[in-house]
Design a protein around this motif. Structure first.
Motif, PDB file in Angstrom:
ATOM      1  N   MET A  47       0.823  -1.203   0.000  1.00  0.00           N
ATOM      2  CA  MET A  47       0.000   0.000   0.000  1.00  0.00           C
ATOM      3  C   MET A  47       0.857   1.252   0.000  1.00  0.00           C
ATOM      4  O   MET A  47       1.852   1.334   0.718  1.00  0.00           O
ATOM      5  N   ASP A  48       0.427   2.228  -0.796  1.00  0.00           N
ATOM      6  CA  ASP A  48       1.045   3.538  -0.683  1.00  0.00           C
ATOM      7  C   ASP A  48       0.389   4.252   0.504  1.00  0.00           C
ATOM      8  O   ASP A  48      -0.516   3.708   1.151  1.00  0.00           O
ATOM      9  N   GLU A  55      -7.230   2.296   4.606  1.00  0.00           N
ATOM     10  CA  GLU A  55      -7.334   1.014   5.305  1.00  0.00           C
ATOM     11  C   GLU A  55      -7.323   1.220   6.820  1.00  0.00           C
ATOM     12  O   GLU A  55      -8.108   0.618   7.546  1.00  0.00           O
ATOM     13  N   LEU A  56      -6.439   2.084   7.295  1.00  0.00           N
ATOM     14  CA  LEU A  56      -6.351   2.380   8.720  1.00  0.00           C
ATOM     15  C   LEU A  56      -7.664   2.970   9.223  1.00  0.00           C
ATOM     16  O   LEU A  56      -8.195   2.541  10.253  1.00  0.00           O
ATOM     17  N   ALA A  57      -8.216   3.932   8.500  1.00  0.00           N
ATOM     18  CA  ALA A  57      -9.460   4.580   8.911  1.00  0.00           C
ATOM     19  C   ALA A  57     -10.615   3.584   8.991  1.00  0.00           C
ATOM     20  O   ALA A  57     -11.343   3.540   9.993  1.00  0.00           O
ATOM     21  N   SER A  58     -10.779   2.773   7.951  1.00  0.00           N
ATOM     22  CA  SER A  58     -11.904   1.828   7.970  1.00  0.00           C
ATOM     23  C   SER A  58     -11.708   0.746   9.024  1.00  0.00           C
ATOM     24  O   SER A  58     -12.667   0.355   9.699  1.00  0.00           O
ATOM     25  N   SER A  59     -10.489   0.275   9.211  1.00  0.00           N
ATOM     26  CA  SER A  59     -10.238  -0.768  10.216  1.00  0.00           C
ATOM     27  C   SER A  59     -10.415  -0.248  11.634  1.00  0.00           C
ATOM     28  O   SER A  59     -10.992  -0.932  12.475  1.00  0.00           O
ATOM     29  N   ALA A 106       3.465   8.461  11.311  1.00  0.00           N
ATOM     30  CA  ALA A 106       4.289   7.573  12.133  1.00  0.00           C
ATOM     31  C   ALA A 106       3.835   6.123  12.005  1.00  0.00           C
ATOM     32  O   ALA A 106       4.672   5.204  11.965  1.00  0.00           O
ATOM     33  N   LEU A 107       2.541   5.899  11.919  1.00  0.00           N
ATOM     34  CA  LEU A 107       2.028   4.533  11.766  1.00  0.00           C
ATOM     35  C   LEU A 107       2.442   3.945  10.418  1.00  0.00           C
ATOM     36  O   LEU A 107       2.768   2.761  10.328  1.00  0.00           O
ATOM     37  N   TYR A 108       2.461   4.776   9.383  1.00  0.00           N
ATOM     38  CA  TYR A 108       2.897   4.298   8.067  1.00  0.00           C
ATOM     39  C   TYR A 108       4.386   3.932   8.082  1.00  0.00           C
ATOM     40  O   TYR A 108       4.804   2.969   7.440  1.00  0.00           O
ATOM     41  N   GLN A 109       5.174   4.688   8.821  1.00  0.00           N
ATOM     42  CA  GLN A 109       6.596   4.358   8.943  1.00  0.00           C
ATOM     43  C   GLN A 109       6.777   2.992   9.594  1.00  0.00           C
ATOM     44  O   GLN A 109       7.664   2.230   9.206  1.00  0.00           O
ATOM     45  N   GLN A 110       5.931   2.666  10.571  1.00  0.00           N
ATOM     46  CA  GLN A 110       5.981   1.339  11.181  1.00  0.00           C
ATOM     47  C   GLN A 110       5.605   0.264  10.161  1.00  0.00           C
ATOM     48  O   GLN A 110       6.214  -0.799  10.101  1.00  0.00           O
ATOM     49  N   TYR A 111       4.616   0.558   9.354  1.00  0.00           N
ATOM     50  CA  TYR A 111       4.181  -0.359   8.296  1.00  0.00           C
ATOM     51  C   TYR A 111       5.313  -0.616   7.294  1.00  0.00           C
ATOM     52  O   TYR A 111       5.558  -1.742   6.894  1.00  0.00           O
ATOM     53  N   GLU A 112       6.024   0.455   6.930  1.00  0.00           N
ATOM     54  CA  GLU A 112       7.144   0.313   6.002  1.00  0.00           C
ATOM     55  C   GLU A 112       8.278  -0.521   6.595  1.00  0.00           C
ATOM     56  O   GLU A 112       9.038  -1.138   5.861  1.00  0.00           O
ATOM     57  N   LYS A 113       8.392  -0.517   7.918  1.00  0.00           N
ATOM     58  CA  LYS A 113       9.432  -1.309   8.579  1.00  0.00           C
ATOM     59  C   LYS A 113       9.058  -2.789   8.671  1.00  0.00           C
ATOM     60  O   LYS A 113       9.852  -3.593   9.127  1.00  0.00           O
ATOM     61  N   GLY A 114       7.823  -3.110   8.282  1.00  0.00           N
ATOM     62  CA  GLY A 114       7.426  -4.508   8.251  1.00  0.00           C
ATOM     63  C   GLY A 114       6.403  -4.918   9.291  1.00  0.00           C
ATOM     64  O   GLY A 114       6.035  -6.086   9.360  1.00  0.00           O
ATOM     65  N   ILE A 115       5.919  -3.991  10.106  1.00  0.00           N
ATOM     66  CA  ILE A 115       4.879  -4.319  11.080  1.00  0.00           C
ATOM     67  C   ILE A 115       3.587  -4.602  10.327  1.00  0.00           C
ATOM     68  O   ILE A 115       3.207  -3.850   9.422  1.00  0.00           O
ATOM     69  N   ASP A 116       2.911  -5.660  10.671  1.00  0.00           N
ATOM     70  CA  ASP A 116       1.689  -6.072   9.992  1.00  0.00           C
ATOM     71  C   ASP A 116       0.585  -5.028  10.170  1.00  0.00           C
ATOM     72  O   ASP A 116       0.410  -4.472  11.260  1.00  0.00           O
TER      73      ASP A 116
END
Length: 153
Positions: A47-48, A55-59, A106-116
């Motif tokens: 995801m970009d 996705e974050l908003a709906s989840s 910041a949450l996207y940066q965690q996602y880019e690091k590989g956090i599910d």
């Protein structure tokens, strides 16, 4: 390990190392000296930032209702803070004008690091629920009523 197998292992390693959204799946055809490579979607890391925010908003909205029984509105906005800015998702109960901001950058940066993504959305919803339930209780309407404010002056 023959040369063909080494090439396939190198290719798969390269794709995993680069968090590629598409994985190559080698398919060996009997009696042929080459292999066919089929593209397939790999879950996550595709995801970009805009897709991630959606996705974050709906989840978060879904988790807030299913896990905590709270119906919330989730809005994206840019937050300006001390010579910097970040993209945020504001989570607020449907009957309220006060909410909590989740730092989507910041949450996207965690996602880019590989956090599910499921871990990120779960923790974000947990943080939002905790912040909303521990907010100070005051009458916001009294701040809007000029006649009440005039008496305090």
């Amino acid at each position: 390990m023959n040369e063909r197998t080494k090439s396939i292992h190198s290719l798969v390693f390269l794709l995993q190392k680069n968090n590629c959204c598409e994985a190559l799946l080698p398919v060996f055809l009997p009696g042929w000296r080459f292999y066919y490579v089929k593209k397939t979607k790999k879950k996550g890391k595709c995801m970009d930032f805009e897709q991630f925010k959606e996705e974050l908003a709906s989840s978060v909205k879904e988790i807030m209702y299913s896990k905590y029984g709270m119906e919330v509105e989730v809005e994206a906005r840019t937050m300006e803070k001390m010579n910097s800015s970040y993209e945020a998702l504001t989570v607020k109960p449907e009957d309220s004008i006060i909410g909590v901001n989740l730092n989507a950058t910041a949450l996207y940066q965690q996602y880019e690091k590989g956090i599910d993504i499921d871990v990120i959305t779960s923790k974000a919803a947990e943080l939002a629920e905790s912040a909303l339930n521990s907010r100070p209780d005051f009458d916001i309407d009294s701040f809007k009523d000029y006649s009440k404010m005039k008496r305090w002056h």
